[in-house]
Scaffold this active site. Structure first.
Site, PDB file in Angstrom:
ATOM      1  N   CYS A  63       0.820  -1.192   0.000  1.00  4.39           N
ATOM      2  CA  CYS A  63       0.000   0.000   0.000  1.00  4.39           C
ATOM      3  C   CYS A  63       0.859   1.249   0.000  1.00  4.39           C
ATOM      4  O   CYS A  63       2.083   1.191  -0.086  1.00  4.39           O
ATOM      5  CB  CYS A  63      -0.909   0.010   1.235  1.00  4.39           C
ATOM      6  SG  CYS A  63      -1.861  -1.509   1.455  1.00  4.39           S
ATOM      7  N   ASP A  79      -3.628  -8.981   8.499  1.00  5.98           N
ATOM      8  CA  ASP A  79      -2.398  -8.852   9.279  1.00  5.98           C
ATOM      9  C   ASP A  79      -2.293  -7.484   9.939  1.00  5.98           C
ATOM     10  O   ASP A  79      -1.630  -7.321  10.967  1.00  5.98           O
ATOM     11  CB  ASP A  79      -1.166  -9.128   8.411  1.00  5.98           C
ATOM     12  CG  ASP A  79      -1.076  -8.244   7.176  1.00  5.98           C
ATOM     13  OD1 ASP A  79      -2.101  -7.689   6.758  1.00  5.98           O
ATOM     14  OD2 ASP A  79       0.032  -8.128   6.621  1.00  5.98           O
TER      15      ASP A  79
END
Length: 646
Positions: free
Chosen positions: A2, A100
């Site tokens: 990201c 996660d």
């Protein structure tokens, strides 16, 4: 994988400008084309662009604690998050997602800043704890994922995954850092924590920044460093067996994904080893990607194809013309600051190819640094052995004079370029290694720098960076010292920057099993003779891989991922290069002796000397000045100023 951004008011709870935060986040949309999200509260704003890899349906960010007191945006992957989640559930924490990212939230709540010591993976984290009024920034141990930050005069901390986002704020100053330019000319990249701009920094690898509102800005805190304390082994076979076991496990945990994954396959040792391990861990064929070049001296595609055939991979290969000149100026916009590793071009192309088929690839990055694969390690070890045999009073004048008198032969192989070796032997260990890794040596840097630039440096020299790192390596072993220095400088500043920006420009996540920190902790403890033996680098890795990779790949001369720059500058890039060294943008910077630059071009294009590495560095710097420093940021800043004034 990201992109993250943020704005933190360190002095109070002033309202965060949403338009600025959104613009900063949109500026790195290539890092996460699958969605965006924001957290805004008094004095804090977090932005996120998502490339969905794990928990596709409930893993959007920012992600919050159950009571919404903690918000986190995160770039990377925590490969062992399921084991960490089980531990946290045992402590009473309740999870709402299978992401996660959520493990980071409760790891912070349980262990505070030390939570990073439990994270195994690659990460750049920005977390806001409302109860503590604390911003927490963290970067992974090797520096795979980036964080840039700057503090404005009004007390706002801006941070982002890429420098380009910070330049959108009109309050961010763009004063070029002279010491950073000196380092760039020496190394070909700008080492952490510097950036090209004096007021913008990179959070160094393996560090955290934990800032409670109202308090003075803290210094980054380091939480990990590699240790080169040797561990005993009965024989090389024992080390090879353990290497295979640890390597296989590092590859295995990096296969966690809810989207298709693959691997780069160059035809070299490291990427071939990764593919071999992957093939042994899964029933379905590995997806592999490689590019070849029409110029045979730069082409490894036949080795990649043979290895792909051995493991029956789904192999996708393209032969590309090296002359992708359209990328030359694009590189400045991708890297945001001067970056002179020409292998960024083929890295971008193979990332472009892989992204058409998968979202995640494993790479072989790190094998040379961790297992001593570079030729310069062998030369440094030999030279240092000679240095330690001769008193300085004899060695320095003897080899210094010989080095000055010996002719320079650019075209010859290393063993015939005695001038370089003699010069290095006339220096101490740091100076000799610095000479080996420099793109422009001391004499050439001084020659191309303007008088005003040298005066502004105030005596600073780029070798000081290496001297500091080699001094803190905690060992007298010459091989370990330079490996440590490379892990602190070359790896995060060049190799990982190159791969991150080239792959993320194509919205592709890359994972590097050979840079697993537990594998590195073990490998750093191996005796040097297991890494370098009989004039062979990566000895223990190559021998461990013999059952899995052919000798044709393991023991052929190293090629690297290079480009025909010397020929380009005498041919198709001839005029582009000459335009760079006569450009107003470069001249107006006041940093260079423009007449000296033109002489370097004349010498190279006439065939008298080979200056291709130095000239590529200058070309990339000129491209940065013209395409980024003077153009794109100004347009972005002007547009943002107009929006903010509306």
């Amino acid at each position: 994988m990201c992109g993250i951004t943020g704005i933190f008011d360190s002095r109070g709870g002033r309202e965060i400008d949403r338009r600025l935060l959104v613009a900063m986040t949109d500026r790195i949309a290539h890092r996460g084309p699958d969605g965006s999200g924001y957290h805004l509260d008094d004095g804090i704003g977090l932005g996120h662009r998502r490339l969905a890899i794990i928990d596709l349906h409930s893993g959007d960010q920012p992600l919050y604690s159950e009571d919404r007191k903690i918000a986190v945006v995160f770039n990377g992957e925590i490969y062992t998050y399921r084991a960490l989640r089980a531990e946290l559930e045992g402590l009473g924490y309740r999870f709402r997602t299978d992401s996660d990212t959520e493990t980071i939230v409760y790891a912070w709540r349980e262990w505070g800043a030390s939570c990073v010591e439990r994270l195994r993976g690659m990460f750049a984290i920005a977390l806001w704890d409302a109860d503590r009024e604390t911003l927490f920034l963290a970067r992974d141990r090797l520096g795979k994922k980036p964080i840039y930050y700057t503090l404005t005069e009004d007390g706002r901390l801006l941070f982002a995954s890429e420098l380009k986002s910070l330049l959108l704020d009109p309050a961010v100053r763009r004063e070029i850092d002279r010491e950073a330019v000196e380092n760039y000319l020496a190394y070909g990249y700008i080492p952490d924590p510097q950036t090209i701009y004096r007021g913008i920094r990179k959070l160094p690898p393996a560090t955290t920044l934990c800032w409670r509102r109202g308090e003075p800005m803290p210094k980054p805190v380091r939480y990990w460093k590699p240790s080169f304390v040797e561990q005993p082994y009965r024989d090389s076979g024992e080390a090879e067996a353990e290497l295979v076991s640890r390597f296989r496990e590092a590859v295995d945990i990096r296969r966690v994904s809810d989207v298709p994954i693959g691997a780069f396959l160059s035809g070299g040792v490291d990427s071939s080893a990764v593919v071999a391990m992957m093939a042994g861990l899964q029933e379905e064929p590995v997806n592999t990607f490689s590019i070849g070049f029409s110029q045979r001296e730069f082409d490894e595609s036949e080795y990649a194809a043979a290895h792909a055939a051995r493991y029956h991979t789904n192999h996708v290969a393209e032969v590309v013309e090296a002359e992708r000149f359209d990328l030359v100026d694009r590189l400045a916009g991708i890297y945001d600051e001067p970056f002179a590793d020409a292998s960024a071009l083929p890295t971008f192309v193979v990332s472009e190819l892989a992204r058409r088929h998968v979202k995640v690839v494993l790479s072989g990055d790190g094998g040379d640094e961790v297992f001593a694969g570079y030729d310069r390690y062998l030369w440094h070890r030999r030279e240092e052995a000679l240095r330690r045999c001769l008193p300085d009073a004899v060695r320095r004048p003897l080899f210094g004079l010989a080095g000055r008198m010996y002719p320079k032969i650019d075209w010859a192989p290393r063993w015939m370029r005695a001038k370089t070796t003699l010069q290095e032997l006339g220096m101490d260990a740091v100076g000799g290694y610095f000479q080996a890794v420099s793109v422009l040596n001391d004499e050439m840097r001084a020659g191309v720098q303007s008088v005003a630039f040298r005066r502004d440096l105030g005596g600073y020299g780029a070798a000081e960076l290496l001297r500091g790192h080699m001094g803190e390596a905690g060992t007298d072993d010459p091989l370990a010292q330079v490996q440590y220095a490379d892990l602190m400088t070359w790896l995060p500043g060049d190799i990982l920057v190159k791969v991150d920006r080239a792959s993320m420009a194509n919205s592709l996540e890359t994972r590097a099993p050979l840079l697993d920190h537990e594998l590195i902790d073990w490998a750093c403890g191996l005796p040097g003779d297991l890494k370098l033996a009989g004039g062979e680098g990566k000895h223990v890795l190559k021998h461990a891989m013999e059952p899995y990779v052919s000798d044709d790949i393991l023991y052929r001369p190293k090629m690297g991922f290079s480009m025909p720059l010397a020929r380009w500058f005498r041919g198709p890039l001839r005029e582009r290069l000459r335009a760079a060294v006569t450009s107003e943008a470069l001249s107006d910077s006041g940093l260079f002796d423009m007449a000296r630059l033109r002489r370097l071009v004349d010498q190279h294009q006439s065939g008298q000397r080979d200056h291709h590495a130095a000239l590529w560095s200058i070309l990339m710097f000129e491209s940065f000045i013209r395409s980024v420093h003077e153009s794109s940021p100004l347009e972005g800043r002007a547009g943002m100023q107009e929006k903010l004034s509306a």
